[in-house]
Design a protein around this motif. Sequence first.
Motif, PDB file in Angstrom:
ATOM      1  N   GLY A   1     -43.043  30.873 -10.528  1.00  0.00           N
ATOM      2  CA  GLY A   1     -42.715  29.474  -8.894  1.00  0.00           C
ATOM      3  C   GLY A   1     -41.084  29.870  -9.327  1.00  0.00           C
ATOM      4  O   GLY A   1     -40.281  31.548  -8.969  1.00  0.00           O
ATOM      5  N   ARG A   2     -40.246  29.457  -9.652  1.00  0.00           N
ATOM      6  CA  ARG A   2     -39.005  29.507  -9.747  1.00  0.00           C
ATOM      7  C   ARG A   2     -38.484  30.672  -9.702  1.00  0.00           C
ATOM      8  O   ARG A   2     -37.351  31.128  -9.484  1.00  0.00           O
TER       9      ARG A   2
ATOM     10  N   GLN B   1     -53.706  27.561   1.000  1.00  0.00           N
ATOM     11  CA  GLN B   1     -53.404  26.248   0.071  1.00  0.00           C
ATOM     12  C   GLN B   1     -53.015  24.940   1.321  1.00  0.00           C
ATOM     13  O   GLN B   1     -52.734  25.012   1.674  1.00  0.00           O
TER      14      GLN B   1
ATOM     15  N   LYS C   1     -55.122  22.812  -7.440  1.00  0.00           N
ATOM     16  CA  LYS C   1     -53.917  23.236  -8.414  1.00  0.00           C
ATOM     17  C   LYS C   1     -53.333  21.531  -8.614  1.00  0.00           C
ATOM     18  O   LYS C   1     -53.105  20.888  -7.619  1.00  0.00           O
TER      19      LYS C   1
ATOM     20  N   SER D   1     -43.050  25.445  -1.860  1.00  0.00           N
ATOM     21  CA  SER D   1     -42.439  25.456   0.607  1.00  0.00           C
ATOM     22  C   SER D   1     -41.679  25.835   0.838  1.00  0.00           C
ATOM     23  O   SER D   1     -40.515  25.550   0.525  1.00  0.00           O
TER      24      SER D   1
ATOM     25  N   MET E   1     -47.863  25.110   0.820  1.00  0.00           N
ATOM     26  CA  MET E   1     -49.019  24.203   0.958  1.00  0.00           C
ATOM     27  C   MET E   1     -48.837  23.898   2.770  1.00  0.00           C
ATOM     28  O   MET E   1     -48.331  24.334   3.243  1.00  0.00           O
TER      29      MET E   1
ATOM     30  N   ASN F   1     -49.003  26.909 -15.226  1.00  0.00           N
ATOM     31  CA  ASN F   1     -47.920  26.509 -14.248  1.00  0.00           C
ATOM     32  C   ASN F   1     -46.948  25.945 -14.802  1.00  0.00           C
ATOM     33  O   ASN F   1     -46.859  25.378 -15.707  1.00  0.00           O
TER      34      ASN F   1
ATOM     35  N   TYR G   1     -39.462  17.656 -11.802  1.00  0.00           N
ATOM     36  CA  TYR G   1     -38.734  18.889 -11.860  1.00  0.00           C
ATOM     37  C   TYR G   1     -38.348  18.663 -13.096  1.00  0.00           C
ATOM     38  O   TYR G   1     -37.463  19.625 -13.987  1.00  0.00           O
TER      39      TYR G   1
ATOM     40  N   PRO H   1     -46.658  28.866  -4.719  1.00  0.00           N
ATOM     41  CA  PRO H   1     -47.043  28.650  -3.915  1.00  0.00           C
ATOM     42  C   PRO H   1     -45.994  27.133  -3.513  1.00  0.00           C
ATOM     43  O   PRO H   1     -45.786  26.668  -4.643  1.00  0.00           O
TER      44      PRO H   1
ATOM     45  N   ASP I   1     -42.049  26.981 -15.450  1.00  0.00           N
ATOM     46  CA  ASP I   1     -41.114  27.339 -16.992  1.00  0.00           C
ATOM     47  C   ASP I   1     -41.511  28.623 -16.710  1.00  0.00           C
ATOM     48  O   ASP I   1     -40.900  29.153 -18.622  1.00  0.00           O
TER      49      ASP I   1
HETATM   50  C1  LIG Z   1     -38.892  24.795  -3.174  1.00  0.00           C
HETATM   51  C2  LIG Z   1     -40.733  24.339  -3.834  1.00  0.00           C
HETATM   52  C3  LIG Z   1     -40.691  24.361  -3.004  1.00  0.00           C
HETATM   53  C4  LIG Z   1     -42.780  24.208  -3.394  1.00  0.00           C
HETATM   54  N1  LIG Z   1     -43.462  23.973  -3.106  1.00  0.00           N
HETATM   55  C5  LIG Z   1     -45.076  23.696  -3.621  1.00  0.00           C
HETATM   56  C6  LIG Z   1     -46.362  24.502  -2.336  1.00  0.00           C
HETATM   57  O1  LIG Z   1     -46.021  24.013  -1.584  1.00  0.00           O
HETATM   58  N2  LIG Z   1     -47.487  23.679  -3.052  1.00  0.00           N
HETATM   59  C7  LIG Z   1     -47.546  24.461  -4.806  1.00  0.00           C
HETATM   60  O2  LIG Z   1     -48.639  23.271  -5.262  1.00  0.00           O
HETATM   61  N3  LIG Z   1     -46.489  23.459  -4.998  1.00  0.00           N
HETATM   62  C8  LIG Z   1     -45.376  24.110  -4.615  1.00  0.00           C
HETATM   63  N4  LIG Z   1     -44.219  23.889  -5.644  1.00  0.00           N
HETATM   64  C9  LIG Z   1     -44.208  23.703  -7.164  1.00  0.00           C
HETATM   65  C10 LIG Z   1     -44.861  24.799  -7.438  1.00  0.00           C
HETATM   66  O3  LIG Z   1     -45.654  25.294  -6.650  1.00  0.00           O
HETATM   67  C11 LIG Z   1     -44.494  25.064  -9.226  1.00  0.00           C
HETATM   68  O4  LIG Z   1     -45.895  24.272  -9.352  1.00  0.00           O
HETATM   69  C12 LIG Z   1     -43.917  24.396  -9.944  1.00  0.00           C
HETATM   70  O5  LIG Z   1     -42.505  24.678  -9.332  1.00  0.00           O
HETATM   71  C13 LIG Z   1     -43.850  24.959 -11.120  1.00  0.00           C
HETATM   72  O6  LIG Z   1     -43.372  26.169 -11.593  1.00  0.00           O
HETATM   73  P1  LIG Z   1     -42.477  27.293 -11.813  1.00  0.00           P
HETATM   74  O7  LIG Z   1     -41.268  26.372 -13.185  1.00  0.00           O
HETATM   75  O8  LIG Z   1     -42.564  27.916 -12.144  1.00  0.00           O
HETATM   76  O9  LIG Z   1     -41.207  27.134 -11.051  1.00  0.00           O
HETATM   77  C14 LIG Z   1     -42.745  23.707  -4.870  1.00  0.00           C
HETATM   78  C15 LIG Z   1     -41.923  24.119  -5.585  1.00  0.00           C
HETATM   79  C16 LIG Z   1     -40.490  24.307  -5.410  1.00  0.00           C
HETATM   80  C17 LIG Z   1     -39.268  24.339  -6.469  1.00  0.00           C
END
Ligand SMILES: Cc1cc2nc3c(=O)[nH]c(=O)nc-3n(C[C@H](O)[C@H](O)[C@H](O)COP(=O)(O)O)c2cc1C
Length: 335
Positions: A229-230, A75, A144, A21, A44, A205, A182, A19, A207
């Motif tokens: 995610g990213r 979520q 989460k 946002s 979320m 989750n 982050y 997820p 990286d």
């Molecule tokens: C712009 C942005 C918005 C995010 N919004 C949410 C969210 O709404 N709910 C949530 O549980 N995590 C949110 N996260 C965290 C991601 O779900 C994830 O846990 C985090 O980016 C690490 O994973 P990654 O390294 O694969 O990006 C957000 C992350 C980013 C960068």
Amino acid sequence: MSSIKINSSKTISNVFLAPMSGITDYPFRVISSKFGNPNLICEMIASKELIKKDKSTLLRAKKHTDNNNIPFLIQLLGRNPDEILEAAKISVDNGADVIDINMGCPAKKVTSGDAGASLMREPKLAVSIIELLVKKINVPITVKMRLGWDKDNMNVIPLSKDLESSGMSMLTVHGRTRDQFYNGLADWSYISKIKDNIKVPLIANGDISSIDSAKECLRITKADGVMIGRAALGAPWLPGQIQSYINDNIKQEDQPLNTICNTIITHYEMLLSCYGIERGNRISRKHISWYISKLNTTHDVKVFLSEIYKQTNPIKVKSMIKSYLLSNNEIYLNG
Ligand SMILES: Cc1cc2nc3c(=O)[nH]c(=O)nc-3n(C[C@H](O)[C@H](O)[C@H](O)COP(=O)(O)O)c2cc1C
């Protein structure tokens, strides 16, 4: 390993688009599902807002309708158990197959309201929220969270054991503390310690940037699944690619340029139809820039993006995307 059991009757796939946002909104979710993303989680949603049932919040929680076989997770964010319960009931009426509770958001505007990652500092409240939802809501309740608030308060293991005893069906852990936001690297080896302490499915989750790193993350964490995610920004096909690699050992080819072009245009059109031309154009810019930045090109990306940012006529925007991507011999796909 392709599916995980999150309660006695429900089985879901082990690959998740995270997820995010403002990013994994309805258009993004629909597009990534077309590329085989096997689960859909909405960004979320503040329980307080969902209860008001205003149009824009309901849109954020909108279920994809073209493939009902794909599980839909909503979520919720909040700290008031009764508000979260009410929001969860609305979510189930809205088609949620699973309710996920956000205990990981590090943003100051969220933690200053004592929600998101703040709940990790209030284990009794966190447990009472899950207990109430498990008692009153007829779909699996998942959580989460992060490793803890900061390096001196890494309480993910005791908290996840308590939440498991309260009926939590699955746990996703972003391998950083709240304090890290982050920064630094996600600690996959710490996630493996959680796995030794709980029986419910654990999703790792943080990286995961490619199909190979998803496999490596699963090896180190021993988790039951992964969440991306990213790395999916500008690459909504990545969760589907990871799914087919780790489950079926099929390494899909990179998307051809014309598929990328059609995807950007479909995404753009969906954003306009969801949000209207003005807002849709504004939201589309970051997505277009993510898609383009994933390409390997000597063509001047900055000039292209600054020109497209100025353009608000949808027909012209689409034709600029097409001519940039399809009549440009200097674009290669990243290997
Ligand atoms: C712009 C942005 C918005 C995010 N919004 C949410 C969210 O709404 N709910 C949530 O549980 N995590 C949110 N996260 C965290 C991601 O779900 C994830 O846990 C985090 O980016 C690490 O994973 P990654 O390294 O694969 O990006 C957000 C992350 C980013 C960068």
